[in-house]
Design a protein around this motif. Structure first.
Motif, PDB file in Angstrom:
ATOM      1  N   ASN A 233     -12.388 -46.003  51.211  1.00 28.86           N
ATOM      2  CA  ASN A 233     -12.333 -45.265  52.469  1.00 28.86           C
ATOM      3  C   ASN A 233     -12.043 -43.788  52.214  1.00 28.86           C
ATOM      4  O   ASN A 233     -12.701 -42.899  52.768  1.00 28.86           O
ATOM      5  CB  ASN A 233     -11.257 -45.865  53.375  1.00 28.86           C
ATOM      6  N   ASN A 234     -11.045 -43.526  51.371  1.00 28.48           N
ATOM      7  CA  ASN A 234     -10.682 -42.139  51.103  1.00 28.48           C
ATOM      8  C   ASN A 234     -11.782 -41.406  50.336  1.00 28.48           C
ATOM      9  O   ASN A 234     -12.018 -40.212  50.543  1.00 28.48           O
ATOM     10  CB  ASN A 234      -9.370 -42.091  50.335  1.00 28.48           C
ATOM     11  N   PHE A 235     -12.442 -42.126  49.424  1.00 29.90           N
ATOM     12  CA  PHE A 235     -13.588 -41.564  48.701  1.00 29.90           C
ATOM     13  C   PHE A 235     -14.665 -41.139  49.698  1.00 29.90           C
ATOM     14  O   PHE A 235     -15.281 -40.081  49.564  1.00 29.90           O
ATOM     15  CB  PHE A 235     -14.120 -42.622  47.734  1.00 29.90           C
ATOM     16  N   GLY A 236     -14.874 -41.973  50.707  1.00 27.85           N
ATOM     17  CA  GLY A 236     -15.817 -41.617  51.767  1.00 27.85           C
ATOM     18  C   GLY A 236     -15.372 -40.398  52.545  1.00 27.85           C
ATOM     19  O   GLY A 236     -16.184 -39.519  52.873  1.00 27.85           O
ATOM     20  N   ASN A 237     -14.074 -40.313  52.851  1.00 32.10           N
ATOM     21  CA  ASN A 237     -13.544 -39.164  53.589  1.00 32.10           C
ATOM     22  C   ASN A 237     -13.861 -37.851  52.887  1.00 32.10           C
ATOM     23  O   ASN A 237     -14.348 -36.889  53.487  1.00 32.10           O
ATOM     24  CB  ASN A 237     -12.017 -39.257  53.722  1.00 32.10           C
ATOM     25  N   ALA A 238     -13.525 -37.806  51.593  1.00 33.84           N
ATOM     26  CA  ALA A 238     -13.687 -36.567  50.844  1.00 33.84           C
ATOM     27  C   ALA A 238     -15.164 -36.200  50.691  1.00 33.84           C
ATOM     28  O   ALA A 238     -15.535 -35.023  50.771  1.00 33.84           O
ATOM     29  CB  ALA A 238     -13.016 -36.697  49.477  1.00 33.84           C
ATOM     30  N   ASN A 239     -16.012 -37.189  50.493  1.00 30.83           N
ATOM     31  CA  ASN A 239     -17.440 -36.896  50.391  1.00 30.83           C
ATOM     32  C   ASN A 239     -18.017 -36.454  51.729  1.00 30.83           C
ATOM     33  O   ASN A 239     -18.905 -35.596  51.779  1.00 30.83           O
ATOM     34  CB  ASN A 239     -18.183 -38.119  49.853  1.00 30.83           C
ATOM     35  N   ALA A 240     -17.518 -37.030  52.822  1.00 26.03           N
ATOM     36  CA  ALA A 240     -17.970 -36.588  54.135  1.00 26.03           C
ATOM     37  C   ALA A 240     -17.584 -35.128  54.374  1.00 26.03           C
ATOM     38  O   ALA A 240     -18.350 -34.357  54.971  1.00 26.03           O
ATOM     39  CB  ALA A 240     -17.386 -37.480  55.223  1.00 26.03           C
TER      40      ALA A 240
ATOM     41  N   VAL B 141      -5.018 -37.830  48.739  1.00 24.73           N
ATOM     42  CA  VAL B 141      -4.856 -37.514  50.163  1.00 24.73           C
ATOM     43  C   VAL B 141      -4.250 -36.119  50.323  1.00 24.73           C
ATOM     44  O   VAL B 141      -4.645 -35.353  51.210  1.00 24.73           O
ATOM     45  CB  VAL B 141      -3.986 -38.577  50.845  1.00 24.73           C
ATOM     46  N   ALA B 142      -3.281 -35.785  49.462  1.00 26.26           N
ATOM     47  CA  ALA B 142      -2.686 -34.446  49.537  1.00 26.26           C
ATOM     48  C   ALA B 142      -3.722 -33.372  49.201  1.00 26.26           C
ATOM     49  O   ALA B 142      -3.758 -32.308  49.838  1.00 26.26           O
ATOM     50  CB  ALA B 142      -1.488 -34.360  48.591  1.00 26.26           C
ATOM     51  N   TYR B 143      -4.562 -33.637  48.209  1.00 29.15           N
ATOM     52  CA  TYR B 143      -5.636 -32.675  47.908  1.00 29.15           C
ATOM     53  C   TYR B 143      -6.574 -32.518  49.107  1.00 29.15           C
ATOM     54  O   TYR B 143      -7.043 -31.405  49.390  1.00 29.15           O
ATOM     55  CB  TYR B 143      -6.429 -33.129  46.684  1.00 29.15           C
ATOM     56  N   GLU B 144      -6.836 -33.605  49.803  1.00 26.78           N
ATOM     57  CA  GLU B 144      -7.644 -33.487  51.025  1.00 26.78           C
ATOM     58  C   GLU B 144      -6.953 -32.559  52.021  1.00 26.78           C
ATOM     59  O   GLU B 144      -7.601 -31.776  52.710  1.00 26.78           O
ATOM     60  CB  GLU B 144      -7.875 -34.855  51.657  1.00 26.78           C
ATOM     61  N   GLY B 145      -5.624 -32.701  52.129  1.00 24.51           N
ATOM     62  CA  GLY B 145      -4.882 -31.847  53.046  1.00 24.51           C
ATOM     63  C   GLY B 145      -5.016 -30.377  52.704  1.00 24.51           C
ATOM     64  O   GLY B 145      -4.948 -29.514  53.588  1.00 24.51           O
ATOM     65  N   LEU B 146      -5.209 -30.090  51.409  1.00 25.29           N
ATOM     66  CA  LEU B 146      -5.408 -28.709  50.956  1.00 25.29           C
ATOM     67  C   LEU B 146      -6.891 -28.333  50.928  1.00 25.29           C
ATOM     68  O   LEU B 146      -7.238 -27.239  50.472  1.00 25.29           O
ATOM     69  CB  LEU B 146      -4.806 -28.530  49.559  1.00 25.29           C
ATOM     70  N   ARG B 147      -7.749 -29.253  51.367  1.00 25.36           N
ATOM     71  CA  ARG B 147      -9.200 -29.069  51.372  1.00 25.36           C
ATOM     72  C   ARG B 147      -9.766 -28.929  49.959  1.00 25.36           C
ATOM     73  O   ARG B 147     -10.832 -28.332  49.752  1.00 25.36           O
ATOM     74  CB  ARG B 147      -9.614 -27.887  52.257  1.00 25.36           C
ATOM     75  N   GLU B 148      -9.071 -29.473  48.998  1.00 30.36           N
ATOM     76  CA  GLU B 148      -9.574 -29.511  47.616  1.00 30.36           C
ATOM     77  C   GLU B 148     -10.273 -30.859  47.416  1.00 30.36           C
ATOM     78  O   GLU B 148      -9.787 -31.752  46.730  1.00 30.36           O
ATOM     79  CB  GLU B 148      -8.424 -29.306  46.624  1.00 30.36           C
ATOM     80  N   TYR B 149     -11.434 -30.982  48.029  1.00 30.14           N
ATOM     81  CA  TYR B 149     -12.076 -32.286  48.130  1.00 30.14           C
ATOM     82  C   TYR B 149     -12.589 -32.807  46.796  1.00 30.14           C
ATOM     83  O   TYR B 149     -12.571 -34.015  46.552  1.00 30.14           O
ATOM     84  CB  TYR B 149     -13.209 -32.211  49.151  1.00 30.14           C
ATOM     85  N   LYS B 150     -13.037 -31.924  45.934  1.00 33.74           N
ATOM     86  CA  LYS B 150     -13.532 -32.394  44.632  1.00 33.74           C
ATOM     87  C   LYS B 150     -12.395 -33.005  43.804  1.00 33.74           C
ATOM     88  O   LYS B 150     -12.592 -34.013  43.117  1.00 33.74           O
ATOM     89  CB  LYS B 150     -14.205 -31.245  43.882  1.00 33.74           C
ATOM     90  N   ARG B 151     -11.223 -32.404  43.883  1.00 33.21           N
ATOM     91  CA  ARG B 151     -10.080 -32.969  43.163  1.00 33.21           C
ATOM     92  C   ARG B 151      -9.648 -34.284  43.794  1.00 33.21           C
ATOM     93  O   ARG B 151      -9.239 -35.214  43.086  1.00 33.21           O
ATOM     94  CB  ARG B 151      -8.931 -31.963  43.140  1.00 33.21           C
ATOM     95  N   ALA B 152      -9.739 -34.360  45.110  1.00 32.37           N
ATOM     96  CA  ALA B 152      -9.428 -35.625  45.782  1.00 32.37           C
ATOM     97  C   ALA B 152     -10.387 -36.720  45.320  1.00 32.37           C
ATOM     98  O   ALA B 152      -9.971 -37.850  45.021  1.00 32.37           O
ATOM     99  CB  ALA B 152      -9.519 -35.449  47.292  1.00 32.37           C
ATOM    100  N   ILE B 153     -11.668 -36.392  45.231  1.00 29.51           N
ATOM    101  CA  ILE B 153     -12.662 -37.370  44.788  1.00 29.51           C
ATOM    102  C   ILE B 153     -12.356 -37.850  43.375  1.00 29.51           C
ATOM    103  O   ILE B 153     -12.496 -39.034  43.058  1.00 29.51           O
ATOM    104  CB  ILE B 153     -14.076 -36.763  44.882  1.00 29.51           C
ATOM    105  N   GLU B 154     -11.927 -36.949  42.506  1.00 27.50           N
ATOM    106  CA  GLU B 154     -11.572 -37.343  41.138  1.00 27.50           C
ATOM    107  C   GLU B 154     -10.455 -38.384  41.148  1.00 27.50           C
ATOM    108  O   GLU B 154     -10.494 -39.369  40.397  1.00 27.50           O
ATOM    109  CB  GLU B 154     -11.148 -36.113  40.328  1.00 27.50           C
ATOM    110  N   ASP B 155      -9.448 -38.159  41.995  1.00 25.76           N
ATOM    111  CA  ASP B 155      -8.342 -39.117  42.052  1.00 25.76           C
ATOM    112  C   ASP B 155      -8.798 -40.464  42.609  1.00 25.76           C
ATOM    113  O   ASP B 155      -8.431 -41.528  42.085  1.00 25.76           O
ATOM    114  CB  ASP B 155      -7.197 -38.553  42.893  1.00 25.76           C
ATOM    115  N   TYR B 156      -9.592 -40.444  43.659  1.00 23.61           N
ATOM    116  CA  TYR B 156     -10.065 -41.711  44.221  1.00 23.61           C
ATOM    117  C   TYR B 156     -10.956 -42.447  43.226  1.00 23.61           C
ATOM    118  O   TYR B 156     -10.900 -43.672  43.114  1.00 23.61           O
ATOM    119  CB  TYR B 156     -10.826 -41.467  45.526  1.00 23.61           C
ATOM    120  N   GLN B 157     -11.759 -41.691  42.482  1.00 22.65           N
ATOM    121  CA  GLN B 157     -12.609 -42.331  41.471  1.00 22.65           C
ATOM    122  C   GLN B 157     -11.767 -42.962  40.381  1.00 22.65           C
ATOM    123  O   GLN B 157     -12.096 -44.037  39.868  1.00 22.65           O
ATOM    124  CB  GLN B 157     -13.568 -41.307  40.872  1.00 22.65           C
TER     125      GLN B 157
END
Length: 362
Positions: A240-247, A210-226
């Protein structure tokens, strides 16, 4: 989309006397409020501060989650059951050794400590338990951060068997307070420390995403959710969060599937359901989207996000009368700001454009 942040759950109580039925129900309710991750309070990196019923929500507790992991069902979840049994919620009923995607963090649930081996007569264990409870019940986010820091400073160098777990929880929860204040880089530092001390817990990994999403580092966020999904593929908040970052990366079909899974795993996870409907609309499946928005509003008539999105969808479908009626019931002025919808709420582009057209005409 609304990301879910999840609280790194408190230590089991140092003493576990038999609880009355009323006490058990109260503890279950507290767990759902403080350790869940859903609508009612934390939508994590999105900064979306309203719950499923349109009310302002105070984010509890760690997770993120986003926003912040929110579970609001009336019956106890697996996580609740663990806590009620006096077991570590961070174990999440994960079975077997952890695995991870190529670039992600490896979560190791088999390393969860044996909490029954802790010396329950240790006065410091009792003290840290109550310090954690006090932090979870802090009156505001600044005071909560201060109380987690007190736990870290007091027990960070302790060699007690329980210390690494307690301090790891404190780092994770302090990271949540920083994330809620928009201090994402500092939050990530705390999550990293929490992960190092509690490698068996998925919570700080989810919340770091979620913090990576806040920094717009979506690929890193996806790695964490995965990584979370690798050890718990039935985690609705992670989906849900995996969907957020992919969206955010406009991977619409991937996001659609993730939101659908999240919504199907938790009937009360209304933000996953509205996220699913918004992606349907983005993909041009307008009639399906409208049906989904209406289904959500039957269950949650005050869910502002669903009602605002429904107004736009109806308008673009040519149903101007019903669109105006739906919009009349939207009391949150932020929905009149296209900047907020795009940058904070993260509506998909077609829905944001539709709102702009609707506002310009009306």
């Amino acid at each position: 989309m609304a990301a879910t942040v999840r609280a790194h759950a408190p230590l089991p109580p140092p003493r576990a006397p038999a609880a009355s039925a009323d006490a058990t129900r109260g503890r279950a309710a507290a767990v759902r409020r403080a350790a869940a991750g859903e609508e009612a309070s934390s939508l994590g990196a999105d900064g979306f501060g309203a719950d499923a019923h349109g009310k302002s929500g105070r984010r509890r507790r760690t997770a993120a989650a986003a926003k912040v992991k929110t579970r609001t069902s009336a019956r106890a979840t697996k996580r609740d059951v663990l806590l009620l049994l006096g077991l570590p919620a961070c174990a999440q009923l994960l079975m077997g050794p952890g695995t991870a995607n190529a670039a992600g963090t490896i979560i190791r649930p088999e390393l969860v400590p044996d909490f029954t081996s802790f010396d329950k007569s240790d006065p410091d264990l009792k003290t840290v338990y109550y310090m954690i409870q006090d932090a979870l019940n802090a009156p505001d986010v600044e005071e909560e951060e201060r109380r987690w820091t007190a736990v870290i400073e007091r027990y960070g160098s302790s060699d007690a068997a329980w210390a690494s777990d307690a301090v790891g929880r404190a780092y994770g929860n302090r990271g949540n307070t920083k994330s809620r204040q928009g201090r994402f880089e500092s939050a990530i530092d705390d999550y990293n420390r929490s992960i190092a001390l509690c490698p068996y817990s998925s919570d700080p990994v989810l919340n770091r995403g979620v913090a990576y999403e806040g920094l717009r580092e979506y690929k890193r966020a996806i790695e964490d959710y995965q990584s979370v999904l690798d050890v718990n593929p039935s985690d609705p908040s992670a989906w849900n969060n995996f969907g957020n970052a992919n969206a955010a990366l406009q991977n619409w079909e991937v996001a659609l599937g993730a939101f659908k899974k999240a919504a199907s795993m938790s009937n009360s996870f209304s933000f996953a359901a509205v996220n699913y409907a918004t992606i349907l609309f983005q993909l041009g499946r307008d009639e399906e989207a409208i049906r989904e928005f209406r289904k959500i509003l039957i269950k949650y008539p005050s869910f502002t996000d669903a009602r605002a999105a429904l107004a736009v969808a109806l308008w673009m479908a040519g149903n101007r009368s019903d669109a105006e009626t739906a919009w009349y019931r939207v009391e949150d002025s932020r929905y009149s700001s296209l900047t907020w919808l795009e940058e904070s709420r993260h509506w998909p582009p077609r829905l944001v454009k539709g709102m702009g057209d609707f506002l310009n005409f009306s």
